[in-house]
Motif scaffolding. Structure first.
Motif, PDB file in Angstrom:
ATOM      1  N   LYS A 146      -6.255   4.112   5.145  1.00  0.00           N
ATOM      2  CA  LYS A 146      -7.433   4.153   4.908  1.00  0.00           C
ATOM      3  C   LYS A 146      -8.252   4.131   3.710  1.00  0.00           C
ATOM      4  N   TYR A 147      -9.765   4.196   3.802  1.00  0.00           N
ATOM      5  CA  TYR A 147     -10.399   4.525   2.739  1.00  0.00           C
ATOM      6  C   TYR A 147     -11.573   5.363   3.027  1.00  0.00           C
TER       7      TYR A 147
ATOM      8  N   ALA B  59      -5.204   9.584   1.923  1.00  0.00           N
ATOM      9  CA  ALA B  59      -6.224   8.483   2.598  1.00  0.00           C
ATOM     10  C   ALA B  59      -5.461   7.192   2.249  1.00  0.00           C
ATOM     11  N   VAL B  60      -4.885   6.968   0.808  1.00  0.00           N
ATOM     12  CA  VAL B  60      -4.172   5.554   0.570  1.00  0.00           C
ATOM     13  C   VAL B  60      -3.057   5.569   1.278  1.00  0.00           C
TER      14      VAL B  60
ATOM     15  N   LYS C   7       0.636  -1.213   0.078  1.00  0.00           N
ATOM     16  CA  LYS C   7       0.106   0.043  -0.042  1.00  0.00           C
ATOM     17  C   LYS C   7       0.969   1.259   0.066  1.00  0.00           C
TER      18      LYS C   7
ATOM     19  N   ALA D 140     -10.182   3.135  -6.672  1.00  0.00           N
ATOM     20  CA  ALA D 140     -11.381   3.237  -6.091  1.00  0.00           C
ATOM     21  C   ALA D 140     -12.359   2.399  -6.164  1.00  0.00           C
TER      22      ALA D 140
ATOM     23  N   ILE E 270      -7.436   1.241  -2.160  1.00  0.00           N
ATOM     24  CA  ILE E 270      -8.445   2.129  -2.668  1.00  0.00           C
ATOM     25  C   ILE E 270      -8.582   3.377  -1.809  1.00  0.00           C
ATOM     26  N   ALA E 271      -8.770   4.697  -2.623  1.00  0.00           N
ATOM     27  CA  ALA E 271      -9.125   5.800  -1.938  1.00  0.00           C
ATOM     28  C   ALA E 271     -10.389   6.100  -1.565  1.00  0.00           C
ATOM     29  N   TYR E 272     -11.357   5.379  -1.927  1.00  0.00           N
ATOM     30  CA  TYR E 272     -12.657   5.450  -1.224  1.00  0.00           C
ATOM     31  C   TYR E 272     -13.627   4.331  -1.792  1.00  0.00           C
TER      32      TYR E 272
ATOM     33  N   GLN F 241      -9.771   1.581   9.363  1.00  0.00           N
ATOM     34  CA  GLN F 241      -9.568   1.790   7.886  1.00  0.00           C
ATOM     35  C   GLN F 241     -10.469   2.593   7.409  1.00  0.00           C
ATOM     36  N   THR F 242     -11.795   2.882   7.954  1.00  0.00           N
ATOM     37  CA  THR F 242     -12.773   3.588   7.400  1.00  0.00           C
ATOM     38  C   THR F 242     -12.893   5.209   7.709  1.00  0.00           C
TER      39      THR F 242
ATOM     40  N   LEU G 159      -7.027  12.652  -1.636  1.00  0.00           N
ATOM     41  CA  LEU G 159      -7.264  11.004  -1.942  1.00  0.00           C
ATOM     42  C   LEU G 159      -6.236  10.243  -1.617  1.00  0.00           C
TER      43      LEU G 159
END
Length: 365
Positions: free
Chosen positions: A36-37, A31-32, A3, A288, A316-318, A355-356, A28
């Protein structure tokens, strides 16, 4: 480590080409990099399972099915532009465009991110986005085509609306193009025609209309049979910032079928996310999950036992789940539980994961 390497690759690409959209891309990518996403929900501030902000005309946008259940807003707000091309006051799901503009601006001011899709009507036949009665639609709107001038006016309407938001956005047009359920899908146009459609859309909005605060997301639909050749319908690195994936969990008619259905979804997600992760790493693009969900949440532990295992380990970014249609509209069309629903406790457990990312719990700006 994987990651971190992926995130550093993306960050270097972003910083090397620092444009007006850089700050959104940076958030974004951050976050990666953090492992986290961000969590997203379609139409979250516009209506919910038992309420409708369009009829109540709520300018404060405090209502949200996600907030009602978690006490937090989603980090990503999904909205759709379908209908803007016709000059309609409301989009295809009944959202007032003026109110939708306010919702996008409110969400952005709270520290959130807005992503826009576009279920454009069929410019050749006059049908909706799902009208696949002709395989000449994309050809007809390209330069020299029968309805090119008409479609250019549609692009103008989209550009004017995005400009009126006065915020940076993720724009995700021509999605799920690896399937054949939209008029721009794989069975309705050639790879070259699709790529030209994408490039024409990009060039008009960025060069002709000067909209540089757009982060562009492409999102093939997941299916083993259709996904395999998705890279043929990739317009090129200069036209794409995010590689997304649309993949929905199947509903089943009997409890005995949940285990194989859930396992099949996880397997499909792993296969497709693995493919776009490799593509993203090779091309310096973020990835994502741009659409997912289980309609009606018939499997109450779907969040922690199905979705989480499907996406954990991928940079994933989101992840965005689809909308909660109003009960009066489609009572069984919802993807986020209400606060006292059978899947609510599992959704809260999912949200409490490290992670969220949601709005009130994490600093996104």
């Amino acid at each position: 480590m994987k990651k971190l390497f992926f995130a550093l690759t993306v960050l270097c690409t972003v910083l090397a080409g620092c444009t007006a959209q850089g700050s959104l891309e940076q958030r974004l990518a951050d976050a990666v990099a953090s492992g986290k996403y961000m969590f997203g929900h379609q139409d979250d501030l516009m209506y919910g399972h038992s309420w409708n902000g369009n009829t109540e005309v709520d300018h404060n946008f405090t209502k949200s099915d996600v907030f009602e259940t978690l006490g937090e807003y989603p980090a990503i707000l999904g909205l759709d532009l379908g209908g803007i091309e016709l000059g309609s006051p409301c989009n295809l799901d009944g959202n007032d465009f003026a109110l939708m503009r306010e919702a996008a601006q409110k969400h952005y001011k709270r520290g959130g991110i807005v992503t826009l899709s576009w279920h454009a009507r069929n410019p050749l036949t006059g049908g909706d986005a799902w009208d696949v009665s002709s395989d000449e639609v994309v050809e007809s709107i390209l330069p020299g085509g029968e309805v090119n001038e008409k479609f250019t006016q549609w692009l103008d309407a989209v550009a004017n609306y995005i400009a009126s938001l006065e915020i940076p956005v993720i724009f995700r047009p021509w999605h799920e193009h690896t399937g054949s359920w939209f008029w721009w899908g794989t069975g309705l146009c050639t790879p070259d025609q699709y790529n030209e459609l994408w490039a024409m859309t990009y060039d008009y909005l960025t060069e002709e209309k000067g909209l540089t605060d757009i982060v562009w997301a492409i999102s093939p639909g997941a299916s083993f049979s259709e996904f395999e050749a998705w890279e043929d319908r990739y317009p090129g690195d200069s036209y794409v910032d995010i590689i997304g994936l649309d993949c929905y969990s199947p509903n089943v008619p009997a409890d005995s079928l949940w285990v194989p259905a859930n396992e099949a979804f996880i397997t499909e997600m792993h296969y497709c996310l693995g493919a776009i992760e490799r593509m993203g790493r090779e091309h310096g693009k973020m990835i994502a999950v741009t659409e997912t969900g289980l309609e009606t949440l018939g499997y109450p532990n779907w969040w922690t036992e199905v979705l989480q295992p499907a996406i954990d380990g991928f940079p994933i970014a989101y992840v965005l789940v689809w909308r909660n249609a109003n009960e009066a509209d489609k009572p069984n069309h919802y993807y986020v539980p209400v606060s006292d629903g059978p899947a609510a406790d599992d959704f809260r457990k999912f949200a409490e994961s490290e992670q969220t990312m949601f709005l009130s719990r994490n600093k996104l700006n």
